[in-house]
Design a protein around this motif. Structure first.
Motif, PDB file in Angstrom:
ATOM      1  N   LEU A   1     -10.062  19.433  -8.725  1.00 20.81           N
ATOM      2  CA  LEU A   1      -8.929  19.120  -9.599  1.00 20.81           C
ATOM      3  C   LEU A   1      -7.580  19.468  -8.961  1.00 20.81           C
ATOM      4  CD1 LEU A   1     -10.118  19.997 -13.213  1.00 20.81           C
ATOM      5  CD2 LEU A   1      -9.586  17.761 -12.250  1.00 20.81           C
ATOM      6  N   TRP A   2      -7.612  20.103  -7.798  1.00 16.51           N
ATOM      7  CA  TRP A   2      -6.351  20.491  -7.142  1.00 16.51           C
ATOM      8  C   TRP A   2      -5.382  19.327  -6.972  1.00 16.51           C
ATOM      9  CZ3 TRP A   2      -8.388  24.104  -2.643  1.00 16.51           C
ATOM     10  CH2 TRP A   2      -8.890  25.290  -3.214  1.00 16.51           C
ATOM     11  N   PRO A   3      -5.868  18.151  -6.550  1.00 16.53           N
ATOM     12  CA  PRO A   3      -4.907  17.055  -6.331  1.00 16.53           C
ATOM     13  C   PRO A   3      -4.147  16.666  -7.597  1.00 16.53           C
ATOM     14  CG  PRO A   3      -7.027  16.543  -5.355  1.00 16.53           C
ATOM     15  CD  PRO A   3      -7.226  17.765  -6.184  1.00 16.53           C
ATOM     16  N   LYS A   4      -4.662  17.080  -8.762  1.00 19.90           N
ATOM     17  CA  LYS A   4      -3.989  16.726 -10.010  1.00 19.90           C
ATOM     18  C   LYS A   4      -2.690  17.509 -10.167  1.00 19.90           C
ATOM     19  CE  LYS A   4      -5.266  16.111 -14.801  1.00 19.90           C
ATOM     20  NZ  LYS A   4      -6.093  16.689 -15.859  1.00 19.90           N
ATOM     21  N   TYR A   5      -2.705  18.750  -9.691  1.00 18.57           N
ATOM     22  CA  TYR A   5      -1.545  19.617  -9.921  1.00 18.57           C
ATOM     23  C   TYR A   5      -0.631  19.625  -8.711  1.00 18.57           C
ATOM     24  CZ  TYR A   5      -4.545  21.084 -13.715  1.00 18.57           C
ATOM     25  OH  TYR A   5      -5.351  21.079 -14.816  1.00 18.57           O
ATOM     26  N   THR A   6      -0.025  18.491  -8.436  1.00 20.98           N
ATOM     27  CA  THR A   6       0.831  18.398  -7.259  1.00 20.98           C
ATOM     28  C   THR A   6       2.291  18.137  -7.621  1.00 20.98           C
ATOM     29  OG1 THR A   6       0.092  16.125  -7.076  1.00 20.98           O
ATOM     30  CG2 THR A   6      -0.904  17.711  -5.562  1.00 20.98           C
TER      31      THR A   6
ATOM     32  N   PHE B   1       0.836  -1.200   0.000  1.00 26.00           N
ATOM     33  CA  PHE B   1       0.000   0.000   0.000  1.00 26.00           C
ATOM     34  C   PHE B   1       0.872   1.252   0.000  1.00 26.00           C
ATOM     35  CE2 PHE B   1      -1.927   3.303   2.741  1.00 26.00           C
ATOM     36  CZ  PHE B   1      -2.895   3.727   1.850  1.00 26.00           C
ATOM     37  N   GLY B   2       1.920   1.239   0.820  1.00 26.21           N
ATOM     38  CA  GLY B   2       2.826   2.383   0.887  1.00 26.21           C
ATOM     39  C   GLY B   2       3.424   2.704  -0.468  1.00 26.21           C
ATOM     40  N   GLU B   3       3.840   1.653  -1.167  1.00 23.58           N
ATOM     41  CA  GLU B   3       4.454   1.877  -2.474  1.00 23.58           C
ATOM     42  C   GLU B   3       3.425   2.366  -3.488  1.00 23.58           C
ATOM     43  OE1 GLU B   3       8.016   1.691  -3.322  1.00 23.58           O
ATOM     44  OE2 GLU B   3       7.489   2.212  -1.263  1.00 23.58           O
ATOM     45  N   ILE B   4       2.204   1.843  -3.399  1.00 23.40           N
ATOM     46  CA  ILE B   4       1.150   2.286  -4.325  1.00 23.40           C
ATOM     47  C   ILE B   4       0.927   3.789  -4.179  1.00 23.40           C
ATOM     48  CG2 ILE B   4      -1.328   2.180  -4.790  1.00 23.40           C
ATOM     49  CD1 ILE B   4      -1.172  -0.811  -4.108  1.00 23.40           C
ATOM     50  N   VAL B   5       0.819   4.244  -2.932  1.00 22.68           N
ATOM     51  CA  VAL B   5       0.577   5.669  -2.701  1.00 22.68           C
ATOM     52  C   VAL B   5       1.722   6.493  -3.274  1.00 22.68           C
ATOM     53  CG1 VAL B   5       0.426   7.429  -0.919  1.00 22.68           C
ATOM     54  CG2 VAL B   5      -0.882   5.338  -0.698  1.00 22.68           C
ATOM     55  N   ARG B   6       2.948   6.064  -2.988  1.00 27.31           N
ATOM     56  CA  ARG B   6       4.106   6.818  -3.467  1.00 27.31           C
ATOM     57  C   ARG B   6       4.110   6.887  -4.994  1.00 27.31           C
ATOM     58  NH1 ARG B   6       8.909   5.728  -5.467  1.00 27.31           N
ATOM     59  NH2 ARG B   6       8.665   3.489  -5.221  1.00 27.31           N
ATOM     60  N   VAL B   7       3.891   5.728  -5.641  1.00 27.37           N
ATOM     61  CA  VAL B   7       3.946   5.691  -7.101  1.00 27.37           C
ATOM     62  C   VAL B   7       2.818   6.524  -7.705  1.00 27.37           C
ATOM     63  CG1 VAL B   7       3.689   4.169  -9.094  1.00 27.37           C
ATOM     64  CG2 VAL B   7       5.157   3.506  -7.191  1.00 27.37           C
ATOM     65  N   LEU B   8       1.637   6.462  -7.088  1.00 26.01           N
ATOM     66  CA  LEU B   8       0.517   7.249  -7.605  1.00 26.01           C
ATOM     67  C   LEU B   8       0.843   8.742  -7.596  1.00 26.01           C
ATOM     68  CD1 LEU B   8      -2.831   5.750  -6.260  1.00 26.01           C
ATOM     69  CD2 LEU B   8      -1.967   5.874  -8.599  1.00 26.01           C
ATOM     70  N   ILE B   9       1.452   9.201  -6.491  1.00 20.68           N
ATOM     71  CA  ILE B   9       1.786  10.619  -6.415  1.00 20.68           C
ATOM     72  C   ILE B   9       2.893  10.950  -7.408  1.00 20.68           C
ATOM     73  CG2 ILE B   9       2.713  12.418  -4.921  1.00 20.68           C
ATOM     74  CD1 ILE B   9       1.454  10.896  -2.558  1.00 20.68           C
ATOM     75  N   GLN B  10       3.864  10.043  -7.489  1.00 25.19           N
ATOM     76  CA  GLN B  10       5.023  10.283  -8.339  1.00 25.19           C
ATOM     77  C   GLN B  10       4.649  10.331  -9.813  1.00 25.19           C
ATOM     78  OE1 GLN B  10       8.140   7.536  -7.231  1.00 25.19           O
ATOM     79  NE2 GLN B  10       9.435   9.286  -6.823  1.00 25.19           N
ATOM     80  N   SER B  11       3.617   9.561 -10.178  1.00 27.13           N
ATOM     81  CA  SER B  11       3.316   9.443 -11.604  1.00 27.13           C
ATOM     82  C   SER B  11       2.414  10.558 -12.114  1.00 27.13           C
ATOM     83  CB  SER B  11       2.667   8.085 -11.876  1.00 27.13           C
ATOM     84  OG  SER B  11       1.505   7.966 -11.102  1.00 27.13           O
ATOM     85  N   GLN B  12       2.057  11.495 -11.254  1.00 27.57           N
ATOM     86  CA  GLN B  12       1.312  12.655 -11.744  1.00 27.57           C
ATOM     87  C   GLN B  12       2.215  13.448 -12.685  1.00 27.57           C
ATOM     88  OE1 GLN B  12      -1.964  13.401 -10.979  1.00 27.57           O
ATOM     89  NE2 GLN B  12      -1.876  11.392 -10.031  1.00 27.57           N
ATOM     90  N   THR B  13       1.655  13.915 -13.799  1.00 27.43           N
ATOM     91  CA  THR B  13       2.499  14.605 -14.775  1.00 27.43           C
ATOM     92  C   THR B  13       2.290  16.115 -14.775  1.00 27.43           C
ATOM     93  OG1 THR B  13       0.819  14.035 -16.373  1.00 27.43           O
ATOM     94  CG2 THR B  13       2.796  12.682 -16.363  1.00 27.43           C
ATOM     95  N   GLU B  14       1.209  16.573 -14.145  1.00 24.95           N
ATOM     96  CA  GLU B  14       0.928  18.003 -14.178  1.00 24.95           C
ATOM     97  C   GLU B  14       1.843  18.746 -13.211  1.00 24.95           C
ATOM     98  OE1 GLU B  14      -1.211  19.288 -16.212  1.00 24.95           O
ATOM     99  OE2 GLU B  14      -2.082  17.428 -16.955  1.00 24.95           O
ATOM    100  N   GLU B  15       2.329  19.910 -13.665  1.00 26.95           N
ATOM    101  CA  GLU B  15       3.155  20.715 -12.776  1.00 26.95           C
ATOM    102  C   GLU B  15       2.288  21.499 -11.809  1.00 26.95           C
ATOM    103  OE1 GLU B  15       6.107  23.174 -14.595  1.00 26.95           O
ATOM    104  OE2 GLU B  15       6.606  21.581 -16.013  1.00 26.95           O
TER     105      GLU B  15
END
Lengths: 450, 271
Positions: A204-209, A175-189
């Protein structure tokens, strides 16, 4: 007698023994007020006299204490082996960061620090009020982060807490790795243009992280006040849990799950409860971490290495000991920083060590043992410092030059060695399952029993 | 309080009807029926592998029966988790002692009181008036139980440090703390010396009277079973051979056969 009216006997007796509303309110509320007073004192009374570096370290200690003590509720109380605590921290951190960053743009048009005296680690302008509306935004973001982390804890915990031991460890790690990868794989600046932000709906705020680049430009709201307040609250909750009927049910699960179930403790439900409470506080710690001076929020920092750091604090402090976890959190936060510049902090290490040795001696079965251990540690410390220190050693007649070792580059090695050493000397952790306030001098403990 | 023998018309506390369980092809228990009236002290005996422990596990919810019903005061226990059964009024001890080893004697008993409390988690964290009152009630009741079982002077000791006999008694105190209607004792005399066994008999009768309990016990020790139980059920290969008073059971040739001619000792003798 109570045994006549069977099932309601205890409850009825409880109603009869109930203290008056006023006295209960007073006794329930004063620790809370004490927590707030302590946090205010730390921020307003002590922080101005501290060096920035030391104040920042205190803030980090506060965050670590929240994380370690909350994990103690899962790993220490209910005995479940969760190693994904940083994931809940990450959820809290990103939720809180998004709310504060984009909320600040909406409200103030920029993402600067708009807090009062209790927020931030800087000296505020003359006439700043203690609290401002912006602080409310920060607290709301922390609580939202905590609640969402707790919700994640529920979703993860409900199916996985039926598993035991290694299996649960694997699930939480995953689960820890899933969360990390999900955040890491966001492409929006991260957005920085106020007009664009105003046009972006809240959901939509969580998209631009920022994804792997990290979430930069956050205002540094975290202060000794917030860190101390939530650290104290976490400890208060943990202590009130431990010394309560519900908390004893948690401990029963750790001791013997089958017996606990047979004695009427719904084990799965209680494990989930512990998990959810712990996740809530981890989320809050994440929010504080995200808004700490000098931190650039990055998913890479919140991966399993962070989870292990927290786990080490819990194990080192003694599984189940709240004060032990807090103590270990403080030590393990200071240690790597102390090793960074060993020659500047040594006299205080020496003083602290001597005080600790004297304080611990009466509590040990063999009194010389803690004194000897600490003397050894101090000796080793001094030797290290000596190696790293002056280039020329003058031993009276003999005078020779020695190689200078840059200790700070070996600090993580020394840190790891220190951990190994502590686990060999005290495998049950610093305090075992006991608390600092449960320690009694050896002699008087014998006197009480006989 | 005395133990009035309930009138035959009173509904049984525990009603087990045609209980069977099969593991694959092995029929571990077949058609086990038992009605326990209030305050009965009932024994369940049989040679090794007869299915006594399986019956216990069926009652406590470790196994699910293939057929049959278990009713505790007309409430079906089937499909309930062990914790729900404890709430319904079924308490047990374990054959191989299962205390909470690192916790104090007092805490062991206090944990078992928890299921009768009504304050919420929020009440716990805020320390509401009700939680404080119930906490005091738990302490009072736990001390009372420890006193009854003669363990009050050891309340601060860690459970694992108690001598064996005390651990057995602590398990009974803990089971009583759940405020049960029926108490299942799984070999309470195991590992006790003859003197302790005598004490155990007096104690079990004492708690039955004092707490108005119905007790079902599994026991290997014939002295304890014959001297203590009012009626006895004998199992062999999962089948009930006979049920009756200790005297009837001892004279029953089927029972003697099941034990392969092993002499069945009378009360007072040790195994």
């Amino acid at each position: 007698m109570a045994e006549q009216d069977r099932h309601d006997g205890l409850h009825a007796r409880g109603l009869a023994l109930r203290p008056s509303f006023g006295s209960a309110l007073l006794r329930s509320a004063w620790p809370l007020l004490a927590c707030i007073a302590f946090a205010v004192l730390l921020q307003l009374g002590i922080r101005p006299y501290l060096e920035v570096f030391h104040a920042k370290m205190l803030l980090d200690i506060g965050t670590s204490i929240i994380l370690a003590v909350s994990l103690t509720m899962v790993n220490g109380f209910t005995g479940q082996f969760s190693i994904g605590h940083a994931a809940f921290m990450a959820v809290g951190a990103y939720v809180s960061a998004a709310i504060v960053y984009y909320g600040s743009f909406r409200l103030f048009g920029n993402a600067d620090l708009h807090g009062g005296l209790l927020s931030g680690m800087i000296d505020h302008a003359e006439g700043t009020p203690i609290l401002r509306w912006a602080d409310l935004l920060f607290v709301a973001s922390l609580l939202t982060g905590g609640i969402l982390a707790a919700a994640c804890g529920y979703v993860v915990g409900l199916p996985s807490l039926r598993l035991r031991g290694d299996y649960l460890a694997i699930v939480t790690l995953g689960f820890g790795e899933i969360v990390r990868v999900l955040i890491q794989s966001q492409t929006e600046e991260v957005l920085w243009d106020p007009e664009k932000i105003a046009a972006t709906p809240m959901y939509l705020w969580p998209k631009y992280t920022g994804g792997a680049l990290g979430f930069s430009g956050l205002p540094f709201y975290s202060s000794l006040f917030w860190a101390a307040l939530f650290a104290a609250l976490t400890m208060l909750v943990a202590i009130r849990l431990k010394y309560s009927s519900t908390g004893r049910a948690f401990l029963a699960i750790r001791e013997d799950e089958i017996a606990a179930e047979a004695m009427g403790v719904p084990t799965t439900k209680y494990k989930v409860r512990a998990f959810v409470i712990a996740a809530f506080f981890a989320g809050i710690a994440g929010g504080i971490f995200a808004h700490t001076t000098g931190v650039q929020l990055n998913p890479g920092e919140l991966g399993f290495m962070k989870s292990f750091d927290i786990l080490i604090m819990v194990v080192l402090g003694g599984l189940g000991s709240i004060s032990g976890a807090a103590l270990a959190a403080a030590i393990l936060t200071i240690l790597p920083e102390m090793l960074r510049t060993p020659h500047t902090v040594w006299p205080w290490g020496l003083v602290a060590g001597a005080v600790l040795a004297i304080a611990l001696a009466p509590f040990a079965q063999k009194r010389w043992k803690p004194a000897l251990t600490i003397a050894l540690v101090l000796g080793g410390w001094e030797l290290m410092r000596w190696f790293a220190g002056a280039t020329v050693v003058n031993l009276g007649v003999v005078r020779f030059e020695k190689a200078v070792i840059d200790l700070s580059s070996y600090r993580m090695v020394i840190y790891a060695l220190a951990l190994i050493l502590i686990m060999i000397v005290r495998p049950e952790g610093l305090l075992g399952v006991r608390e600092i306030w449960e320690l009694r001098p050896v002699r008087s403990r014998k006197a009480v029993r006989r | 309080m005395t133990s009035p023998t309930a009138s035959p018309s009173a509904p049984p506390v525990l009603n087990i009807d045609h209980l069977s369980i099969a593991f694959g092809g092995l029929r571990a228990v077949t058609d086990f029926s038992l009605k326990l009236p209030r305050n009965r002290l009932h024994g369940l005996i049989g040679p090794n592998g007869a299915g006594k422990t399986t019956v216990f596990n069926l009652l406590t919810g470790v196994y699910r029966p293939t057929t049959g019903t278990i009713d505790l005061e007309r409430r079906s226990l089937l499909g309930m988790r062990p914790s729900e059964r404890a709430r319904a009024g079924l308490a047990r001890t374990f054959q191989n002692i299962r205390l909470f080893p690192e916790l104090s004697v007092l805490d062991n008993v206090r944990i078992a009181c928890h299921l009768r409390t009504r304050h919420t988690l929020a009440g716990t964290l805020w320390r509401s008036a009700l939680s404080r009152g119930e906490e005091s009630a738990i302490l009072e009741r736990s001390r009372e139980l420890l006193d009854v079982l003669g363990l009050l002077h050891r309340e601060r000791d860690v459970a694992k440090n108690l001598p064996y006999g005390d651990q057995r008694r602590l398990e009974i105190a803990r089971a009583l703390a759940t405020n049960p209607r029926i108490l299942l004792l799984d070999e309470p005399a195991a590992g006790m010396n003859p003197q302790e066994k005598l004490g155990l008999r007096t104690m079990i009768r004492g708690i039955r009277d004092r707490f108005d309990l119905t007790i079902l016990l599994i026991e290997h020790d014939m002295g304890v079973v014959m001297g203590l139980c009012e009626r006895i059920t004998v199992l062999d290969h999962g089948v009930t051979i006979t049920e009756g008073t200790p005297e009837e059971v001892q004279k029953n040739p089927k029972v003697i056969e099941a034990y392969l001619g092993e002499p069945v000792a009378t009360g007072g003798a040790h195994a």
